[in-house]
Design a protein around this motif. Structure first.
Motif, PDB file in Angstrom:
ATOM      1  N   TRP A  71       0.782  -1.231   0.000  1.00  0.00           N
ATOM      2  CA  TRP A  71       0.000   0.000   0.000  1.00  0.00           C
ATOM      3  C   TRP A  71       0.816   1.283   0.000  1.00  0.00           C
ATOM      4  N   ASN A  72       2.125   1.202   0.057  1.00  0.00           N
ATOM      5  CA  ASN A  72       2.857   2.460   0.243  1.00  0.00           C
ATOM      6  C   ASN A  72       3.077   3.258  -1.047  1.00  0.00           C
ATOM      7  N   PRO A 108      -4.052  -4.714  -6.435  1.00  0.00           N
ATOM      8  CA  PRO A 108      -3.447  -3.750  -5.514  1.00  0.00           C
ATOM      9  C   PRO A 108      -3.733  -4.146  -4.073  1.00  0.00           C
TER      10      PRO A 108
END
Ligand code: NAD
Length: 483
Positions: free
Chosen positions: A151-152, A176
């Motif tokens: 998620w970064n 994702p």
């Protein structure tokens, strides 16, 4: 915002919705508000995506490299043209300040598309002469690739996987992170708009179970994961069942070694970039900062001063340079580590507290007098917590720097060039830095050793991981046989 994706999934060249999937609330980390609701892929959606990618692959691979490259380069141009809107979306997805997203995310995604677009035409085999006979090799695509993201850096991760995969003639189904599901959809939309045929790049949403279903599907030839070591273990094992190719971009606990002779200002900059950029949510961060005893006090003093320059606030404000953590959960994990650091006797130099405002903000935190076995020095925190350890000699610091199961990155600050190269030769890490930290240009290979991963992203090295070689023996004369 009129730039939001219009449905949960992008399959076969179109947005697709299936509201019977599990809800995925998208939470803006700066306020804690739900800004969108997406739906995890149902078995029917997973099937649609894999079928589309499988059906598109042979045709896509039959294009010349120049033709495929043209699509990728066009996509890069579109991403750059829309950088502002994509950066705003990245900030909503992750909470990272616009000051960062406007120069790092869509732009580095575009760099990858441009770089591999340029390389696509040069992906070739070789000729090996053996007397009058010869061997030639064909560099062929692996086939259907699955990408799974953390998620970064949602836009960057989507592009770092899509660009080399597509350049080599593969197709992809990308999932994702459920925490930041929006940006990859825009990447899919842009690739399609740039001319990638329907089915070449598909995005579906979901939690771990959707990722697991993709990894074990018989049609899948390769899995590229960016995530934590525990997830990497599961995905690697699941991929092994089908002897699938893998790239594993996993976690780290990287050392940053600062010698007495280093330029203090640059060393402090390196430590800030390697610990507090993106509120510390960077896999390659140099979170174990080893400072030689002669410079330690000056380093801590200057670092504390420089941290006064932190400007928290609404991350969409271009003046803000420090944003929230991505989620309440991640904030809680960071708070837990800070409590452990204090309980185990580390000295809190600055920060350590949740910020009293909406959203998931926590102060940049520095611990000094950290020892090698403290939890904050051994475990990946994935938040803005720097551990400062001190050392006396080069001989002592190198084995301490390497005494970790991770091996993603390592950095050294020193004016002594021979020492810098000696240190780098000794580091057990895939990505090293001398007098800098966390640069990640697409031209350079990126990836980890030890538990931090398998394979490399970016640079020409990525081509090796998204293609396979076929050797072809050609005999020019008669063939003898024993009978
Ligand atoms: P995570 O491991 O929790 O999740 C990563 C992805 O894997 C998510 O999309 C998740 O849904 C999926 N997933 C979870 N279980 C799965 C399963 N059983 N099968 C298939 N997919 C599954 O990681 P995260 O919390 O999203 O990200 C943080 C971690 O990622 C940190 O450890 C960080 O260091 C690492 N990371 C590494 C790099 C790198 O390039 N080396 C880059 C960014 C982040």
């Amino acid at each position: 915002m009129n730039t939001q994706p219009t449905a949960s999934h992008f399959i076969n060249g179109a947005y697709v919705e299936d509201k019977s999937g599990e809800e995925i609330p998208v939470i803006y980390p700066a306020t804690g508000e739900v800004i969108a609701t997406l739906y995890a892929a149902t078995p029917a959606i997973i099937e649609q995506a894999l079928a589309a990618a499988e059906a598109a692959q042979k045709e896509w691979a039959s294009w010349t490299g120049t033709e495929r490259g043209r699509v990728l380069r066009r996509a890069a141009d579109i991403m750059r043209e829309r950088n502002h809107d994509l950066s705003v979306l990245e900030t909503f997805d992750t909470g990272k300040p616009y000051q960062e997203t406007s120069v790092v995310d869509a732009t580095s995604g575009a760099d990858a598309l441009e770089y591999f677009g340029g390389l696509a035409a040069a992906i070739t085999g070789e000729h090996i002469q053996l007397g009058e006979n010869f061997v030639y090799t064909r560099r062929e695509p692996v086939g259907l690739c699955v990408g799974i993201g953390a998620w970064n850096y949602p836009t960057q991760i989507a592009c770092w996987k899509a660009a080399p995969a597509l350049a080599c003639g593969n197709t992809m189904v990308f999932k994702p992170s459920e925490t930041t599901p929006l940006c990859a959809l825009k990447v899919a939309e842009i690739l399609f708009e740039a001319g990638a045929p329907a089915g070449v790049y598909n995005v579906i949403q979901g939690y771990g179970a959707v990722g697991a279903a993709l990894v074990t599907d018989r049609r899948v030839d390769k899995v590229s994961l960016t995530g934590s070591v525990p997830t990497g273990r599961k995905v690697y094992a699941a991929a092994a069942e089908g002897i699938r190719h893998v790239t594993m971009e996993l976690g780290g606990k990287s050392p940053l070694v600062i010698f007495d002779d280093a330029n203090l200002e640059n060393a402090v900059s390196g430590a800030i970039l390697g610990n507090f950029y993106s509120s510390g949510q960077v896999c390659s961060n140099g979170t174990r900062v080893f400072v030689q005893s002669g410079i330690k006090d000056a380093f801590l003093e200057r670092l504390t001063e420089r941290l006064k320059g932190v400007k928290m606030g609404d991350p969409q404000d271009p003046e803000v340079n420090y944003g929230p953590m991505v989620s309440e959960r991640q904030l809680g994990i960071v708070e837990g580590f800070i409590e452990k650091g204090i309980a185990e006797g580390a000295r809190l130099v600055t920060g350590g507290k949740r910020v009293d405002r909406p959203g998931f903000y926590i102060e940049p935190t520095v611990f000094a007098d950290v020892t090698d076995e403290m939890t904050i020095a051994t475990d990946e925190i994935f938040g803005p917590v720097m551990s400062v350890l001190s050392f006396e000699t080069e001989e002592e610091v190198l084995p301490r720097a390497n005494a970790t199961e991770f091996g993603l990155s390592a950095g050294v600050f020193t004016a002594d060039l021979t020492r810098a190269h000696r240190m780098v030769a000794g580091f057990e890490a895939g990505t090293c830095y001398i007098n800098t930290y966390n640069d990640a240009p697409v031209e350079a290979p990126f990836g980890g050793s030890k538990l931090s991963g398998v394979g490399r992203e970016n640079s020409k090295a990525a081509i090796e991981h998204y293609s396979q070689i076929k050797g072809v023996f050609v005999r020019m004369g008669d063939l003898e046989a024993p009978f």
